[in-house]
Enzyme design. Structure first.
Site, PDB file in Angstrom:
ATOM      1  N   ASP A   1      -8.574   6.720  13.751  1.00 51.10           N
ATOM      2  CA  ASP A   1      -8.287   6.578  15.182  1.00 51.10           C
ATOM      3  C   ASP A   1      -8.564   7.940  15.817  1.00 51.10           C
ATOM      4  OD1 ASP A   1      -6.125   8.159  14.496  1.00 51.10           O
ATOM      5  OD2 ASP A   1      -4.602   6.835  15.365  1.00 51.10           O
TER       6      ASP A   1
ATOM      7  N   CYS B   1      -5.588   9.082  10.292  1.00 52.67           N
ATOM      8  CA  CYS B   1      -4.958   9.048  11.611  1.00 52.67           C
ATOM      9  C   CYS B   1      -4.141  10.323  11.748  1.00 52.67           C
ATOM     10  CB  CYS B   1      -4.144   7.768  11.827  1.00 52.67           C
ATOM     11  SG  CYS B   1      -2.697   7.541  10.787  1.00 52.67           S
TER      12      CYS B   1
ATOM     13  N   THR C   1      -0.933  10.993  11.192  1.00 57.36           N
ATOM     14  CA  THR C   1      -0.063  11.228  10.026  1.00 57.36           C
ATOM     15  C   THR C   1      -0.588  10.586   8.744  1.00 57.36           C
ATOM     16  OG1 THR C   1       1.156   9.217  10.527  1.00 57.36           O
ATOM     17  CG2 THR C   1       2.023  11.274  11.460  1.00 57.36           C
TER      18      THR C   1
ATOM     19  N   HIS D   1      -3.382   6.246 -11.968  1.00 59.07           N
ATOM     20  CA  HIS D   1      -2.279   5.344 -12.305  1.00 59.07           C
ATOM     21  C   HIS D   1      -2.213   4.108 -11.402  1.00 59.07           C
ATOM     22  CE1 HIS D   1       0.331   8.600 -14.507  1.00 59.07           C
ATOM     23  NE2 HIS D   1      -0.930   8.594 -14.901  1.00 59.07           N
TER      24      HIS D   1
ATOM     25  N   HIS E   1      -1.064   1.227 -17.094  1.00 64.76           N
ATOM     26  CA  HIS E   1      -1.138   1.280 -15.638  1.00 64.76           C
ATOM     27  C   HIS E   1      -1.761   0.000 -15.076  1.00 64.76           C
ATOM     28  CE1 HIS E   1       0.254   5.310 -15.950  1.00 64.76           C
ATOM     29  NE2 HIS E   1      -0.781   5.664 -16.689  1.00 64.76           N
TER      30      HIS E   1
HETATM   31  C1  RB5 Z   1      -1.675   8.402  17.407  1.00 63.61           C
HETATM   32  O1  RB5 Z   1      -1.053   9.145  18.390  1.00 63.61           O
HETATM   33  C2  RB5 Z   1      -0.832   8.383  16.151  1.00 63.61           C
HETATM   34  O2  RB5 Z   1       0.296   7.613  16.364  1.00 63.61           O
HETATM   35  C3  RB5 Z   1      -1.639   7.852  14.980  1.00 63.61           C
HETATM   36  O3  RB5 Z   1      -2.771   8.634  14.811  1.00 63.61           O
HETATM   37  C4  RB5 Z   1      -0.943   7.842  13.622  1.00 63.61           C
HETATM   38  O4  RB5 Z   1      -0.334   9.059  13.369  1.00 63.61           O
HETATM   39  C5  RB5 Z   1      -0.091   6.697  13.357  1.00 63.61           C
HETATM   40  O5  RB5 Z   1       0.493   6.559  12.273  1.00 63.61           O
END
Ligand code: RB5
Length: 144
Positions: free
Chosen positions: A11, A68, A70, A101, A136
């Site tokens: 994203d 993304c 996180t 694994h 595994h």
């Molecule tokens: C976008 O702002 C953010 O929410 C997305 O990139 C991600 O971190 C979601 O898990």
């Protein structure tokens, strides 16, 4: 490295690292499909996660990489698709063991969490590591 075809997506939160990872893939002649996003505009990560997951499940590609902010939204979304084992990795040990694994077929990364060079090291190790099978495999079969 075995011959691999990879689908990659992000994203807006992972847009910059997606480009760096694509540069890495090109450098190593690893075939890839870029499912987007193609602009830094805000977009919905579950849509991208689904595209990569479906390419893995259909066999069009061997593995997927999702980025993304996180890595969490991407991993939650990708793991909704049956047969996907998406691993969110913030360190190289987890990246290696997620393959050895867990036979992870999608790697998720957080651009806002880890540095770019660490992300590229994680990609490198994750792509190079094979599944160990044996005990595994039994555990992965239980998941399925
Ligand atoms: C976008 O702002 C953010 O929410 C997305 O990139 C991600 O971190 C979601 O898990």
């Amino acid at each position: 490295m075995e011959h691999l075809k990879v689908a990659i997506g992000s994203d807006h939160g992972g847009f910059r690292y997606k480009d760096s990872i694509i540069d890495y893939l090109k450098l190593r002649n690893i075939e890839y499909v870029d499912v987007g996003t193609y602009t830094p505009e805000s977009c919905d990560y579950p849509v991208i996660a689904r595209k990569v997951a479906e390419k893995v499940i259909s066999g069009e590609v061997d593995r997927g990489i999702l980025v993304c902010g996180t890595g969490i939204g991407m991993s939650i979304s990708a793991n909704k698709v049956h047969g996907i084992r998406a691993a969110l990795c913030c360190d190289t040990y987890s990246a290696r063991v997620s393959r050895a694994h867990n036979n992870a077929n999608i790697l998720c990364l957080g651009e806002r969490v880890i540095g770019e060079h660490l992300a590229l090291d994680i990609v490198d190790i994750w792509l190079k590591t094979g599944f160990e099978g044996g005990r595994h495999k039994r555990r992965v079969d239980i998941i399925e």
